[in-house]
Design a protein around this motif. Structure first.
Motif, short mmCIF file in Angstrom:
data_model
loop_
_atom_site.label_atom_id
_atom_site.label_comp_id
_atom_site.label_asym_id
_atom_site.label_seq_id
_atom_site.Cartn_x
_atom_site.Cartn_y
_atom_site.Cartn_z
N UNK A 133 0.86 -1.19 0.00
CA UNK A 133 0.00 0.00 0.00
C UNK A 133 0.89 1.23 0.00
N UNK A 134 0.31 2.36 -0.35
CA UNK A 134 1.08 3.60 -0.43
C UNK A 134 0.39 4.75 0.26
N UNK A 135 1.14 5.82 0.43
CA UNK A 135 0.61 7.04 1.03
C UNK A 135 1.48 8.21 0.60
N UNK A 136 1.15 9.40 1.08
CA UNK A 136 1.89 10.61 0.75
C UNK A 136 2.22 11.38 2.02
N UNK A 137 3.33 12.10 1.98
CA UNK A 137 3.75 12.95 3.09
C UNK A 137 4.05 14.34 2.57
N UNK A 166 6.03 10.65 -2.16
CA UNK A 166 5.17 9.48 -2.37
C UNK A 166 5.90 8.23 -1.85
N UNK A 167 5.19 7.41 -1.07
CA UNK A 167 5.81 6.25 -0.43
C UNK A 167 4.96 5.01 -0.66
N UNK A 168 5.65 3.88 -0.85
CA UNK A 168 4.98 2.59 -0.96
C UNK A 168 5.65 1.63 0.01
N UNK A 169 4.85 0.82 0.71
CA UNK A 169 5.38 -0.06 1.76
C UNK A 169 4.92 -1.49 1.54
N UNK A 170 5.82 -2.42 1.86
CA UNK A 170 5.49 -3.84 1.92
C UNK A 170 5.32 -4.20 3.39
#
Length: 226
Positions: A133-137, A166-170
């Motif tokens: 999933x991803x999110x923004x800062x 922009x960030x995406x995380x596992x």
């Protein structure tokens, strides 16, 4: 969803005492991260590298507190072996000297240990469970950050008030522990950052994506890897 999880972390990650957290982050791990990135203090500085790492971690957990309060939370004193006080103004120079590499190495080390401890038995028909999933800062609105991360445009003449990361995380699907992240300028989409995480998920695993990641290249390469 990831944004909500991170908000939960922010709400619960500022305890009155960091003694429990310090037990979960042994000094040996910090020293290993410094050694692996060649950032260990070779000579005795007023602010040794291991202390600076703890300060950066504490500042991240207590972003709304002055550095003196963070020091109290960490039970640290800005003084050398002779008891001479060290000015807080020395901290920015020490952080710059440290660079981000030891923190990146420490993140990878803690992720490896914590996820293995918490999620090794969390399987479905023998498959380890992950989600992407991803999110923004928002960042500070400075020329350097604006040039690197850029704004998210809402039209030809309108854009976000601040530069956006922009960030995406596992993540582990159930515990939500983060295994790895990829982030960068906002002009790249989440799918491009998800591709950087392909090698982070283990073999014999099942990864859940939402529909914004539905691209043939990402799906095929992820399946071939795992």
């Amino acid at each position: 969803m990831l944004a909500h999880w991170l908000i939960d972390v922010d709400d619960f990650a500022s305890p009155d005492s960091l003694s429990l957290f310090q037990k979960e982050l042994p000094l040996e791990w910090i020293q290993q991260a410094l050694d692996d990135t060649n950032k260990a203090s070779l000579r005795r500085r007023k602010l040794p590298a291991e202390l600076v790492v703890w300060l950066v971690v504490g500042i991240g957990l207590y972003r709304d507190r002055p550095i003196t309060d963070v020091l109290d939370k960490l039970d640290l004193k800005l003084s050398n072996s002779l008891g001479e006080s060290i000015a807080p103004s020395a901290i920015p120079q020490a952080r710059k000297r440290l660079t981000a590499k030891p923190l990146e190495a420490l993140f990878s080390l803690t992720a490896q240990h914590w996820t293995q401890t918490e999620d090794s038995d969390d399987t479905w028909f023998g498959l380890r469970l992950f989600s992407v999933d991803g999110t923004q800062f928002r960042t500070h609105d400075t020329p350097a950050l604006a040039e690197h991360f850029q704004y998210v445009k809402h039209g030809k003449t309108r854009h976000t008030e601040y530069p956006v990361v922009r960030l995406c995380a596992l993540c582990s699907l159930r515990s939500r522990l983060i295994h790895n992240v990829a982030f960068g300028p906002s002009y790249n989409g989440e799918e491009s950052y998800a591709k950087q995480l392909i090698s982070s998920a283990t073999a014999n695993s099942l990864t859940i994506f939402d529909r914004c990641y539905l691209g043939a290249e990402l799906m095929i390469n992820w399946q071939n890897q795992h």
